[in-house]
Design a protein around this motif. Structure first.
Motif, PDB file in Angstrom:
ATOM      1  N   MET A 183       0.307  16.083 -10.415  1.00  0.00           N
ATOM      2  CA  MET A 183       0.523  14.705 -10.426  1.00  0.00           C
ATOM      3  C   MET A 183      -0.100  14.264 -11.736  1.00  0.00           C
ATOM      4  N   THR A 184       0.467  13.220 -12.622  1.00  0.00           N
ATOM      5  CA  THR A 184      -0.045  12.772 -13.651  1.00  0.00           C
ATOM      6  C   THR A 184      -0.099  11.115 -13.545  1.00  0.00           C
ATOM      7  N   GLY A 185      -1.150  10.637 -14.246  1.00  0.00           N
ATOM      8  CA  GLY A 185      -1.479   9.174 -14.300  1.00  0.00           C
ATOM      9  C   GLY A 185      -2.218   8.724 -15.189  1.00  0.00           C
ATOM     10  N   HIS A 186      -2.197   7.152 -15.320  1.00  0.00           N
ATOM     11  CA  HIS A 186      -3.602   6.664 -16.020  1.00  0.00           C
ATOM     12  C   HIS A 186      -4.267   5.970 -15.463  1.00  0.00           C
ATOM     13  N   GLN A 187      -5.626   5.872 -15.682  1.00  0.00           N
ATOM     14  CA  GLN A 187      -6.832   5.041 -15.065  1.00  0.00           C
ATOM     15  C   GLN A 187      -6.485   3.650 -15.621  1.00  0.00           C
ATOM     16  N   GLN A 188      -6.468   2.663 -14.917  1.00  0.00           N
ATOM     17  CA  GLN A 188      -6.578   1.266 -15.681  1.00  0.00           C
ATOM     18  C   GLN A 188      -7.838   1.032 -16.483  1.00  0.00           C
ATOM     19  N   GLY A 189      -7.603   0.634 -17.684  1.00  0.00           N
ATOM     20  CA  GLY A 189      -8.661   0.719 -18.481  1.00  0.00           C
ATOM     21  C   GLY A 189      -9.121  -0.745 -18.518  1.00  0.00           C
ATOM     22  N   ASP A 190     -10.123  -0.918 -19.463  1.00  0.00           N
ATOM     23  CA  ASP A 190     -10.919  -1.818 -19.861  1.00  0.00           C
ATOM     24  C   ASP A 190     -11.511  -2.040 -21.192  1.00  0.00           C
ATOM     25  N   ASP A 191     -11.967  -3.114 -21.841  1.00  0.00           N
ATOM     26  CA  ASP A 191     -12.468  -3.171 -23.132  1.00  0.00           C
ATOM     27  C   ASP A 191     -13.490  -2.205 -23.608  1.00  0.00           C
ATOM     28  N   VAL A 192     -14.122  -1.538 -22.597  1.00  0.00           N
ATOM     29  CA  VAL A 192     -15.082  -0.560 -23.130  1.00  0.00           C
ATOM     30  C   VAL A 192     -14.832   0.780 -23.061  1.00  0.00           C
ATOM     31  N   PHE A 193     -14.136   1.395 -21.989  1.00  0.00           N
ATOM     32  CA  PHE A 193     -13.659   2.633 -22.192  1.00  0.00           C
ATOM     33  C   PHE A 193     -12.271   2.858 -22.327  1.00  0.00           C
ATOM     34  N   GLY A 194     -11.518   1.840 -22.374  1.00  0.00           N
ATOM     35  CA  GLY A 194     -10.105   2.162 -22.499  1.00  0.00           C
ATOM     36  C   GLY A 194      -9.212   2.775 -21.537  1.00  0.00           C
ATOM     37  N   VAL A 195      -8.087   3.514 -21.842  1.00  0.00           N
ATOM     38  CA  VAL A 195      -7.561   4.053 -20.512  1.00  0.00           C
ATOM     39  C   VAL A 195      -7.538   5.508 -20.466  1.00  0.00           C
ATOM     40  N   GLY A 196      -7.903   5.835 -19.307  1.00  0.00           N
ATOM     41  CA  GLY A 196      -8.079   7.355 -19.053  1.00  0.00           C
ATOM     42  C   GLY A 196      -6.794   7.828 -18.477  1.00  0.00           C
ATOM     43  N   LYS A 197      -6.811   9.246 -18.957  1.00  0.00           N
ATOM     44  CA  LYS A 197      -5.510  10.044 -18.336  1.00  0.00           C
ATOM     45  C   LYS A 197      -6.038  11.163 -17.599  1.00  0.00           C
ATOM     46  N   LYS A 237      -6.365  24.898  -4.177  1.00  0.00           N
ATOM     47  CA  LYS A 237      -6.776  25.084  -5.659  1.00  0.00           C
ATOM     48  C   LYS A 237      -6.520  23.759  -6.532  1.00  0.00           C
ATOM     49  N   PHE A 238      -7.056  23.150  -7.249  1.00  0.00           N
ATOM     50  CA  PHE A 238      -6.901  22.163  -8.133  1.00  0.00           C
ATOM     51  C   PHE A 238      -7.497  22.532  -9.415  1.00  0.00           C
ATOM     52  N   ASP A 239      -6.582  22.151 -10.371  1.00  0.00           N
ATOM     53  CA  ASP A 239      -6.980  22.272 -11.664  1.00  0.00           C
ATOM     54  C   ASP A 239      -6.652  20.620 -12.420  1.00  0.00           C
ATOM     55  N   LEU A 240      -7.975  19.982 -12.895  1.00  0.00           N
ATOM     56  CA  LEU A 240      -7.744  18.805 -13.273  1.00  0.00           C
ATOM     57  C   LEU A 240      -8.083  18.837 -14.907  1.00  0.00           C
ATOM     58  N   LYS A 241      -7.092  18.146 -15.518  1.00  0.00           N
ATOM     59  CA  LYS A 241      -7.202  18.062 -17.101  1.00  0.00           C
ATOM     60  C   LYS A 241      -7.483  16.449 -17.399  1.00  0.00           C
ATOM     61  N   ALA A 242      -8.509  16.146 -17.723  1.00  0.00           N
ATOM     62  CA  ALA A 242      -8.876  14.645 -17.820  1.00  0.00           C
ATOM     63  C   ALA A 242      -9.094  14.332 -19.487  1.00  0.00           C
ATOM     64  N   SER A 243      -8.741  13.078 -19.780  1.00  0.00           N
ATOM     65  CA  SER A 243      -9.057  12.452 -21.156  1.00  0.00           C
ATOM     66  C   SER A 243      -9.571  11.014 -20.942  1.00  0.00           C
ATOM     67  N   LYS A 244     -10.961  10.983 -21.396  1.00  0.00           N
ATOM     68  CA  LYS A 244     -11.532   9.537 -21.362  1.00  0.00           C
ATOM     69  C   LYS A 244     -11.581   8.995 -19.991  1.00  0.00           C
ATOM     70  N   LEU A 245     -11.639   9.861 -18.900  1.00  0.00           N
ATOM     71  CA  LEU A 245     -11.834   9.411 -17.615  1.00  0.00           C
ATOM     72  C   LEU A 245     -13.194   8.618 -17.170  1.00  0.00           C
ATOM     73  N   ASN A 246     -13.056   7.491 -16.920  1.00  0.00           N
ATOM     74  CA  ASN A 246     -14.205   6.779 -16.490  1.00  0.00           C
ATOM     75  C   ASN A 246     -14.586   7.223 -15.058  1.00  0.00           C
ATOM     76  N   THR A 247     -15.807   7.920 -14.933  1.00  0.00           N
ATOM     77  CA  THR A 247     -16.143   8.533 -13.471  1.00  0.00           C
ATOM     78  C   THR A 247     -16.947   7.455 -12.835  1.00  0.00           C
ATOM     79  N   GLU A 248     -17.440   6.440 -13.251  1.00  0.00           N
ATOM     80  CA  GLU A 248     -17.859   5.467 -12.409  1.00  0.00           C
ATOM     81  C   GLU A 248     -17.160   5.209 -11.068  1.00  0.00           C
ATOM     82  N   GLY A 249     -18.289   5.368 -10.000  1.00  0.00           N
ATOM     83  CA  GLY A 249     -17.392   5.064  -8.807  1.00  0.00           C
ATOM     84  C   GLY A 249     -16.687   6.232  -8.322  1.00  0.00           C
TER      85      GLY A 249
END
Length: 444
Positions: free
Chosen positions: A207-221, A236-248
């Motif tokens: 699965m691939t996708g983008h996190q809805q971004g904001d002015d502070v953190f931008g868009v996480g992938k 088994k899961f393997d997660l690769k993340a880039s600038k993912l805001n983990t809040e919540g």
């Protein structure tokens, strides 16, 4: 919509797939021109869906059959499918059902493509629930290759679906929320999901996708690959993340330890293995920014600007191996730990490692003194020194730590440090006050 409705979302979505499959067999003998171009295919689908849905009224916006020279030469596409139950309705913007030559004769589709479906995950006390499309994916991945039901109708459904080898979902919406709205609702977009099913019943995909971004953190992938399916024995899961805001996000996953619940923006790799629904292994190498953590045995959260974590956990060894835990805080302050924690599932864990701190003021060390360490030592140091700062502080720690009470049952600490501009109170006996500013080392 409740899954306890007379016609469940899961049943309706299976009905869509089965109906399209039945209509394909009609096409072979009903005359391609009439069925495909004169509206007959649309009416056949509506009639079949309404019949199988029972109390629902089905509408299909358009439908057509395509033939091509490919792995799946027969493709039936239906758009704007709506199953209306009066107070509730299910919408499928587009569904493609594809067949190979042999699978067409068997009446078993090999591939399903769903576009524009709504994917919503809801956390409840009783477990997870979801939108109709997620219920369909869950059912196919778990049960499509297993015929266990005594129901003749359900066995027929499973027989139709057991030939599926590939499921693809493309949508612009995936949400994560909880039933009581306590946790923040999370939104993801540009979602692509690919689920492959082998003849032996194994499930794997990505699965691939983008996190809805904001002015502070931008868009996480995010890019998630998996082997197995939730609810089965091993996943088994393997997660690769880039600038993912983990809040919540961590609020939805109880398997994470408390100190990882507010780690800020995450980039890197995390591998998870679940066995029988519980965490079995973790491997992670991640970079963090603008977060906070609370170390075991401390009272207060520590804010950090950047951090690096590299660790692994194995349930079979009941141990956590921390290769690197390095955090940069206000100014030039840094704190790190590397070592091993054993017996994590027992009342008291064995801790063996090295803690390092640089550029911490004397006052901050006294104020953040671990509650599990000797309070007498804290008071003695507080009376002896003040002001200034420690250039570095290294502590080799070996002891037994009780996590519930946050106390050390036994502890050995070898301390080495260097300080500067520290005011030392060396008064004794008849000298009530002798204060000196000193620079040097403190070893215990």
């Amino acid at each position: 919509m409740s899954i306890n409705n007379k016609i469940s979302a899961k049943k309706v979505l299976k009905t869509v797939v089965i109906s399209i499959t039945l209509v394909i067999t009609v096409l072979v003998s009903a005359g391609y021109l009439y069925v495909n171009q004169a509206g007959g295919l649309q009416r056949l689908l509506e009639s079949e869906l309404s019949l199988m849905a029972g109390s629902g009224n089905a509408r299909v916006g358009s439908a057509n059959l395509k033939l091509s020279l490919s792995q799946y030469p027969f493709q039936l596409t239906a758009s704007d499918i709506i199953i209306d139950f009066g107070s509730d309705q299910i919408e499928l913007p587009r569904a493609d059902i594809r067949f190979g030559i042999a699978s067409l004769l068997d009446g078993q589709p090999e591939m399903i493509l769903l576009k524009g479906v709504k994917l919503d995950l809801v956390s409840k006390k009783s477990g997870w629930s979801g939108s109709p499309a997620l219920l369909l994916l869950d059912w196919i991945a778990k049960d499509a290759n297993k015929i266990q039901s005594k129901s003749t109708q359900l066995q027929a459904v499973q027989k139709r679906l057991k030939g599926i080898k590939l499921i693809i979902v493309e949508t612009d919406r995936l949400t994560l929320s909880d039933e009581l709205a306590i946790s923040r609702k999370l939104n993801f977009e540009d979602i692509y999901i690919e689920i492959k099913l082998s003849d032996k019943g194994k499930v794997f995909g990505k699965m691939t996708g983008h996190q809805q971004g904001d002015d502070v953190f931008g868009v996480g992938k995010i890019a998630l690959s998996f082997e197995g399916w939730p609810g089965n024995d091993n996943v088994k899961f393997d997660l690769k993340a880039s600038k993912l805001n983990t809040e919540g996000i961590s609020n939805y996953f109880s398997v994470l330890p408390d100190f990882l619940h507010q780690v800020g923006v995450l980039s890197g790799d995390v591998g998870l293995t679940l066995k029988n629904g519980s965490l079995d292994a973790v491997d992670a190498e991640i970079e963090l920014t603008d977060g906070k953590f609370i170390a075991p045995g401390f009272d207060n959260h520590v804010l950090f600007s950047t951090g690096r974590l590299a660790f692994s956990y194995k349930k079979s060894d009941d141990s956590l191996s921390v290769k690197e835990a390095d955090f940069k805080m206000e100014g030039d302050q840094r704190m790190s730990f590397n070592g091993v924690v054993r017996n994590l599932q027992k009342p008291a864990s064995m801790v063996n490692g090295v803690v390092k701190a640089t550029n911490f003021s004397t006052q901050s060390i006294i104020e953040t003194w671990p509650k599990a360490l000797s309070s007498d030592l804290k008071n003695d140091l507080g009376n002896l020194i003040s002001g200034g700062y420690f250039k570095f502080l290294t502590a080799n720690v070996n002891g037994s730590f009780a996590s519930k009470s946050s106390t050390w049952n036994s502890l050995t600490v070898d301390l080495d440090s260097q300080f500067a501009d520290v005011r030392a109170n060396i008064s004794a006996g008849q000298y009530r006050r002798i204060v000196s500013t000193v620079e040097g080392k403190l070893v215990m």
